[in-house]
Scaffold this motif. Structure first.
Motif, PDB file in Angstrom:
ATOM      1  N   HIS A   1      -0.712 -11.175  14.195  1.00 27.98           N
ATOM      2  CA  HIS A   1      -1.972 -11.382  14.895  1.00 27.98           C
ATOM      3  C   HIS A   1      -2.150 -10.465  16.084  1.00 27.98           C
ATOM      4  O   HIS A   1      -3.235  -9.999  16.370  1.00 27.98           O
ATOM      5  CB  HIS A   1      -2.068 -12.836  15.378  1.00 27.98           C
ATOM      6  CG  HIS A   1      -2.417 -13.774  14.274  1.00 27.98           C
ATOM      7  ND1 HIS A   1      -1.653 -14.866  13.952  1.00 27.98           N
ATOM      8  CD2 HIS A   1      -3.427 -13.751  13.385  1.00 27.98           C
ATOM      9  CE1 HIS A   1      -2.188 -15.479  12.916  1.00 27.98           C
ATOM     10  NE2 HIS A   1      -3.250 -14.826  12.551  1.00 27.98           N
ATOM     11  N   THR A   2      -1.051 -10.220  16.805  1.00 25.48           N
ATOM     12  CA  THR A   2      -1.227  -9.560  18.085  1.00 25.48           C
ATOM     13  C   THR A   2      -0.932  -8.064  18.066  1.00 25.48           C
ATOM     14  O   THR A   2      -1.555  -7.312  18.794  1.00 25.48           O
ATOM     15  CB  THR A   2      -0.335 -10.203  19.152  1.00 25.48           C
ATOM     16  OG1 THR A   2       0.996 -10.190  18.648  1.00 25.48           O
ATOM     17  CG2 THR A   2      -0.761 -11.611  19.444  1.00 25.48           C
ATOM     18  N   LEU A   3       0.019  -7.617  17.252  1.00 29.68           N
ATOM     19  CA  LEU A   3       0.342  -6.205  17.266  1.00 29.68           C
ATOM     20  C   LEU A   3      -0.661  -5.430  16.434  1.00 29.68           C
ATOM     21  O   LEU A   3      -0.818  -5.672  15.251  1.00 29.68           O
ATOM     22  CB  LEU A   3       1.745  -5.960  16.712  1.00 29.68           C
ATOM     23  CG  LEU A   3       2.918  -6.322  17.610  1.00 29.68           C
ATOM     24  CD1 LEU A   3       4.209  -5.849  16.964  1.00 29.68           C
ATOM     25  CD2 LEU A   3       2.766  -5.702  18.981  1.00 29.68           C
ATOM     26  N   LYS A   4      -1.295  -4.494  17.080  1.00 29.68           N
ATOM     27  CA  LYS A   4      -2.223  -3.631  16.347  1.00 29.68           C
ATOM     28  C   LYS A   4      -1.423  -2.588  15.601  1.00 29.68           C
ATOM     29  O   LYS A   4      -0.527  -1.974  16.150  1.00 29.68           O
ATOM     30  CB  LYS A   4      -3.160  -2.930  17.346  1.00 29.68           C
ATOM     31  CG  LYS A   4      -4.323  -3.784  17.770  1.00 29.68           C
ATOM     32  CD  LYS A   4      -5.633  -3.121  17.317  1.00 29.68           C
ATOM     33  CE  LYS A   4      -6.833  -3.966  17.703  1.00 29.68           C
ATOM     34  NZ  LYS A   4      -6.923  -4.099  19.171  1.00 29.68           N
ATOM     35  N   GLY A   5      -1.753  -2.353  14.381  1.00 29.25           N
ATOM     36  CA  GLY A   5      -1.090  -1.294  13.641  1.00 29.25           C
ATOM     37  C   GLY A   5      -1.835   0.005  13.832  1.00 29.25           C
ATOM     38  O   GLY A   5      -3.037   0.020  14.102  1.00 29.25           O
ATOM     39  N   LEU A   6      -1.111   1.103  13.751  1.00 27.87           N
ATOM     40  CA  LEU A   6      -1.772   2.395  13.812  1.00 27.87           C
ATOM     41  C   LEU A   6      -2.457   2.612  12.471  1.00 27.87           C
ATOM     42  O   LEU A   6      -1.837   2.494  11.425  1.00 27.87           O
ATOM     43  CB  LEU A   6      -0.737   3.487  14.061  1.00 27.87           C
ATOM     44  CG  LEU A   6       0.091   3.253  15.329  1.00 27.87           C
ATOM     45  CD1 LEU A   6       1.291   4.176  15.368  1.00 27.87           C
ATOM     46  CD2 LEU A   6      -0.779   3.459  16.556  1.00 27.87           C
ATOM     47  N   LEU A   7      -3.720   2.904  12.523  1.00 26.36           N
ATOM     48  CA  LEU A   7      -4.471   3.020  11.270  1.00 26.36           C
ATOM     49  C   LEU A   7      -4.151   4.327  10.531  1.00 26.36           C
ATOM     50  O   LEU A   7      -4.273   5.398  11.093  1.00 26.36           O
ATOM     51  CB  LEU A   7      -5.967   2.966  11.565  1.00 26.36           C
ATOM     52  CG  LEU A   7      -6.640   1.616  11.317  1.00 26.36           C
ATOM     53  CD1 LEU A   7      -8.114   1.704  11.617  1.00 26.36           C
ATOM     54  CD2 LEU A   7      -6.398   1.128   9.902  1.00 26.36           C
ATOM     55  N   CYS A   8      -3.722   4.191   9.307  1.00 21.87           N
ATOM     56  CA  CYS A   8      -3.485   5.374   8.478  1.00 21.87           C
ATOM     57  C   CYS A   8      -4.219   5.205   7.146  1.00 21.87           C
ATOM     58  O   CYS A   8      -3.594   5.068   6.106  1.00 21.87           O
ATOM     59  CB  CYS A   8      -1.997   5.562   8.217  1.00 21.87           C
ATOM     60  SG  CYS A   8      -1.023   5.827   9.694  1.00 21.87           S
ATOM     61  N   PRO A   9      -5.535   5.215   7.188  1.00 27.17           N
ATOM     62  CA  PRO A   9      -6.293   4.931   5.973  1.00 27.17           C
ATOM     63  C   PRO A   9      -6.491   6.158   5.084  1.00 27.17           C
ATOM     64  O   PRO A   9      -6.801   6.032   3.911  1.00 27.17           O
ATOM     65  CB  PRO A   9      -7.643   4.457   6.516  1.00 27.17           C
ATOM     66  CG  PRO A   9      -7.782   5.168   7.826  1.00 27.17           C
ATOM     67  CD  PRO A   9      -6.411   5.445   8.350  1.00 27.17           C
ATOM     68  N   ILE A  10      -6.298   7.348   5.678  1.00 21.75           N
ATOM     69  CA  ILE A  10      -6.637   8.557   4.927  1.00 21.75           C
ATOM     70  C   ILE A  10      -5.494   8.974   4.017  1.00 21.75           C
ATOM     71  O   ILE A  10      -4.356   9.106   4.450  1.00 21.75           O
ATOM     72  CB  ILE A  10      -6.943   9.723   5.893  1.00 21.75           C
ATOM     73  CG1 ILE A  10      -8.060   9.312   6.850  1.00 21.75           C
ATOM     74  CG2 ILE A  10      -7.289  10.991   5.123  1.00 21.75           C
ATOM     75  CD1 ILE A  10      -8.183  10.217   8.051  1.00 21.75           C
ATOM     76  N   VAL A  11      -5.782   9.138   2.759  1.00 24.58           N
ATOM     77  CA  VAL A  11      -4.821   9.775   1.875  1.00 24.58           C
ATOM     78  C   VAL A  11      -5.299  11.204   1.744  1.00 24.58           C
ATOM     79  O   VAL A  11      -6.269  11.480   1.050  1.00 24.58           O
ATOM     80  CB  VAL A  11      -4.777   9.078   0.508  1.00 24.58           C
ATOM     81  CG1 VAL A  11      -3.753   9.749  -0.382  1.00 24.58           C
ATOM     82  CG2 VAL A  11      -4.453   7.603   0.700  1.00 24.58           C
ATOM     83  N   GLY A  12      -4.646  12.092   2.485  1.00 26.79           N
ATOM     84  CA  GLY A  12      -5.224  13.419   2.681  1.00 26.79           C
ATOM     85  C   GLY A  12      -4.540  14.519   1.905  1.00 26.79           C
ATOM     86  O   GLY A  12      -3.838  14.278   0.920  1.00 26.79           O
ATOM     87  N   THR A  13      -4.713  15.725   2.418  1.00 29.54           N
ATOM     88  CA  THR A  13      -4.275  16.899   1.679  1.00 29.54           C
ATOM     89  C   THR A  13      -2.768  16.954   1.499  1.00 29.54           C
ATOM     90  O   THR A  13      -2.287  17.363   0.457  1.00 29.54           O
ATOM     91  CB  THR A  13      -4.717  18.186   2.411  1.00 29.54           C
ATOM     92  OG1 THR A  13      -4.435  18.016   3.791  1.00 29.54           O
ATOM     93  CG2 THR A  13      -6.201  18.441   2.212  1.00 29.54           C
ATOM     94  N   HIS A  14      -2.027  16.573   2.525  1.00 34.92           N
ATOM     95  CA  HIS A  14      -0.572  16.686   2.387  1.00 34.92           C
ATOM     96  C   HIS A  14      -0.056  15.792   1.279  1.00 34.92           C
ATOM     97  O   HIS A  14       0.668  16.215   0.388  1.00 34.92           O
ATOM     98  CB  HIS A  14       0.105  16.339   3.714  1.00 34.92           C
ATOM     99  CG  HIS A  14      -0.175  17.339   4.780  1.00 34.92           C
ATOM    100  ND1 HIS A  14      -0.945  17.056   5.871  1.00 34.92           N
ATOM    101  CD2 HIS A  14       0.183  18.634   4.902  1.00 34.92           C
ATOM    102  CE1 HIS A  14      -1.038  18.128   6.638  1.00 34.92           C
ATOM    103  NE2 HIS A  14      -0.362  19.106   6.073  1.00 34.92           N
ATOM    104  N   PHE A  15      -0.466  14.529   1.368  1.00 34.94           N
ATOM    105  CA  PHE A  15      -0.016  13.560   0.365  1.00 34.94           C
ATOM    106  C   PHE A  15      -0.459  14.016  -1.021  1.00 34.94           C
ATOM    107  O   PHE A  15       0.342  14.142  -1.946  1.00 34.94           O
ATOM    108  CB  PHE A  15      -0.591  12.181   0.703  1.00 34.94           C
ATOM    109  CG  PHE A  15      -0.076  11.066  -0.171  1.00 34.94           C
ATOM    110  CD1 PHE A  15       0.958  10.248   0.263  1.00 34.94           C
ATOM    111  CD2 PHE A  15      -0.626  10.832  -1.425  1.00 34.94           C
ATOM    112  CE1 PHE A  15       1.435   9.218  -0.529  1.00 34.94           C
ATOM    113  CE2 PHE A  15      -0.154   9.805  -2.230  1.00 34.94           C
ATOM    114  CZ  PHE A  15       0.875   8.995  -1.785  1.00 34.94           C
TER     115      PHE A  15
END
Ligand code: ADP
Ligand code: MG
Length: 698
Positions: free
Chosen positions: A243-257
């Motif tokens: 509930h309290t810890l915000k996660g770092l958003l990594c929504p992009i599946v980009g060029t490297h991946f």
């Protein structure tokens, strides 16, 4: 009552400062409450009286009823002993005391009827009973209601008259003072739902069982209690964090991946790898902080999953790091990643204890400035001088080598807590995982890359070395390489090196036409590195080593693992070592060499290794043979849980039940703020106030 609980045992009638000190030192029992939770380890049925004629030396504890005919003191000095001739209608037996002779002589009367309780011991052709408990018949019938509890006692305790019987008397005194009433730890709704007996009832029957049945329900209640609060604590912490810890958003599946996946990945991922990558992608894109444990048997391809996860972080403009337990392993990860990534525009650095100062001065500012994408390293990564510009993902490989605290320091490296992926090749039995890492989500790679042949495991005795050497020569002629591992146990370091070095001389002679190299913990890192490289590059045919190669090294052409003095390794260690082979397409072998003399447990360990390649089966068996407290990982991470009555291996069902109930309660009342759950909250506070909150850290 709450206050009474924590009172020092010193104030319990019959204890006093000296005995209190011994109890504290010997068995860690310091307060009134500690004493109550010092449970018997077994019970003996005292409702049965044996006839003296039927007594044999192989009987467990028994009871006799009769009279003392005479006393006699025999021997001098250390052999001095008091013998009482004790008789019933069927025969006569000797009762023997080596200590406390005047006391016994004074206390027990010839001709009076007694109940004698003790363990018969073979003595010449007859039997006697050393140091028995003796009670007048009337009194015995009062205290012994059938089942008599036995408490663990140490030599020091016995010397101070703190034997099992005395402990039971202390329990009686204490429970009597408390009016046989203890404040309930479970809330009414839990009691009702589970149908458990009250804590008072359970405590009474665990120390003074009124019947088999009541003892059973008492044990169940106390086991449930123990496991329930552990689960409640873990699940509550996990929910809190979600509930309290915000996660770092990594929504992009980009060029490297995508580029890597489509262009550079040299083989197809296994279905299991794909599934795990999907789970990680979902976590990292969710806005919650990922805390994931990735379990996968050795060789299942965890490194690749780690790499794809790191690419995901990089696609979202974060840095990633991967921490390995040894320099060799960190170096190998570095080389592997560089190979995979050589054509991609990604900046990778290696940081270990032996990274030169000049190199450091170049690397550290680059990490801090965000000019580096991936940092591979050892413990050196968690030093304070290492500052990341924006760490998005921290991966810990082979986590059993790291303590909880070290890991937590890694994720404190950022203002925001990075996503965390902990990878382990030592499968943790489910019950243990639920207890130790209950708040981590778990992914499992339960499939090996295609084309692997199962490793064949053989057990050989060390008096048949010639055959072993012939076999190894045959494999080497076919182009294979061989590991030979020697045990390394701290206490006998000198001896271990002697074994290794002698082995080295023998191998150099027997395998004169081949190259033999050697690695051990006393070598300088550079020297180790160069010997290792000889083997990795295929220049050396045989590598002799202490367990430094235990984790992670990948030499697909090495297809034979010989483990010397295999009896000195634990099960999971053997399995780890075996995992070093079986990585190529050739048939691989693991040969366990042991001496002929083996204890039953050791024989069983080696048998299991021969029977199965399944890491989870091995972990379960390890748990059964050694007990949870000894499992690698719990010990090293310093989170050994002090279970007083439950057993993670035997009580798996109760554990699951306790976990389900805890989860239900938290679903309805996440913060335990409802008045009806106040007892639960209170109990959690007392139980976990002074302990490391491992739920939060791992
Ligand atoms: P571990 O899980 O023990 O860390 P690794 O990641 O070292 O295993 O992988 C073992 C070997 O298997 C490596 O040589 C790796 O390149 C290879 N490998 C990994 N995944 C696959 C796959 N899907 N297909 C074929 N080989 C693979
Ligand atoms: Mg690995």
């Amino acid at each position: 009552m709450m206050d009474i609980d924590k009172r020092s045992l010193m104030y319990l009638p019959g204890v006093g400062p000296k005995k209190a000190e011994i109890l504290r030192k010997e068995v860690n029992v310091a307060s009134f409450e500690d004493l109550l939770y010092y449970f018997p380890y077994r019970y003996v049925d005292r409702s049965r009286i044996y006839s003296i004629r039927s007594v044999t030396g192989d009987m467990p504890y028994i009871q006799l009823k009769g009279r003392i005919l005479s006393f006699e003191t025999l021997g001098e000095g250390r052999t001095k002993r008091l013998i009482a001739r004790f008789a019933d209608d069927t025969g006569v037996i000797d009762l023997v005391w080596f200590k406390g002779i005047p006391y016994v002589r004074e206390k027990y009367k010839i001709g009076q009827e007694y109940i004698v309780f003790g363990k018969p011991t073979e003595f010449g052709r007859a039997c006697n009973i050393p140091h028995p408990d003796i009670d007048p018949v009337e009194q015995a019938e009062k205290v012994t209601g059938g089942l008599t509890p036995f408490y663990n006692t140490t030599e020091k305790m016995k010397k101070s008259f703190l034997n099992s019987r005395v402990i039971q008397n202390l329990q009686y005194t204490l429970l009597h003072i408390l009016n046989w009433q203890l404040p309930e730890t479970l809330s009414d709704d839990v009691l009702q739902r589970t149908g458990m007996v009250s804590l008072s009832e359970a405590m009474k029957n665990i120390h003074f069982p009124q019947s088999d049945e009541k003892l059973k329900t008492a044990r169940l209640r106390l086991k449930f209690d123990e496991l329930f609060f552990i689960q409640l604590n873990i699940l509550r912490t996990a929910a809190y964090r979600k509930h309290t810890l915000k996660g770092l958003l990594c929504p992009i599946v980009g060029t490297h991946f995508n580029n890597f996946y489509k262009e550079y990945l040299p083989f197809d991922l296994t279905d299991a790898q794909k599934r795990v990558v999907r789970e990680i992608r979902a976590d990292m894109g969710s806005g919650r902080q990922m805390n994931r444990l990735l379990q996968g048997d050795v060789g299942s391809g965890k490194t690749l999953v780690a790499l794809l996860s790191m690419l995901l972080a990089i696609d979202n403009n974060y840095q990633a790091c991967m921490m390995a337990p040894t320099e060799i392993l960190a170096h190998q990860h570095y080389v592997t990643l560089m190979n995979f990534l050589q054509d991609m525009n990604i900046r990778v650095v290696l940081l270990t204890g032996s990274t030169r100062k000049k190199e450091r001065q170049r690397i550290l500012p680059a990490i801090a400035a965000g000019e580096v994408d991936i940092v591979i390293g050892t413990h050196a990564l968690i030093e304070e001088t290492v500052v990341f510009a924006s760490l998005g993902l921290a991966i810990v490989d082979e986590q059993h080598r790291f303590g909880v605290e070290q890991r937590s320091r890694l994720w404190q490296k950022n203002e925001n807590v990075p996503h965390v992926l902990v990878m382990t090749a030592t499968p943790i039995p489910r019950t243990l995982a639920m207890t130790l890492y209950g708040d981590l989500d778990v992914s499992v790679i339960d499939q090996l890359p295609p084309g692997r042949k199962p490793i064949q495991t053989l057990h050989r005795y060390d008096n048949r070395k010639a055959e072993l050497y012939d076999f190894l020569k045959k494999e080497i002629r076919r182009g294979r390489q061989v590991y030979v591992v020697y045990p390394m146990i701290e206490e006998s370091e000198k001896l271990d090196y002697k074994n290794l070095e002698e082995g080295f001389e023998v191998f150099k002679e027997v395998f004169a036409e081949y190259n033999v190299c050697m690695v051990h913990g006393r070598m300088k890192p550079a020297e180790k590195e160069s010997e290792m490289q000889k083997f990795i590059a295929g220049q050396a045919h045989i590598l002799l080593a202490t367990t430094v190669i235990e984790v992670g090294v990948n030499v697909p052409n090495a297809s034979v693992m010989v483990i010397e003095s295999a009896e000195r390794f634990g099960l999971s260690q053997l399995h780890q070592l075996r995992g070093r082979v079986g990585r190529g397409s050739e048939q691989s072998y693991c040969i366990l060499v042991s001496s002929y003399k083996l204890s039953a447990d050791t024989r069983r360990r080696l048998e299991i290794m021969v029977q199965t390649n399944n890491g989870f089966e091995i972990a379960e068996e390890d748990l059964r043979l050694r007990g949870y407290g000894d499992l690698e990982g719990t010990r090293q991470s310093g989170v050994g849980i002090d279970l007083k009555i439950a057993n993670l291996s035997a009580d798996a069902q109760i554990l699951q039940y306790a976990r389900d109930i805890a989860a239900d309660i938290l679903a309805a009342d996440p913060e335990l703020t409802l008045p009806m759950h106040k007892p639960l909250l209170d109990r959690l506070k007392t139980l976990f106030a002074h302990k490391v909150n491992w739920g939060r850290i791992s």
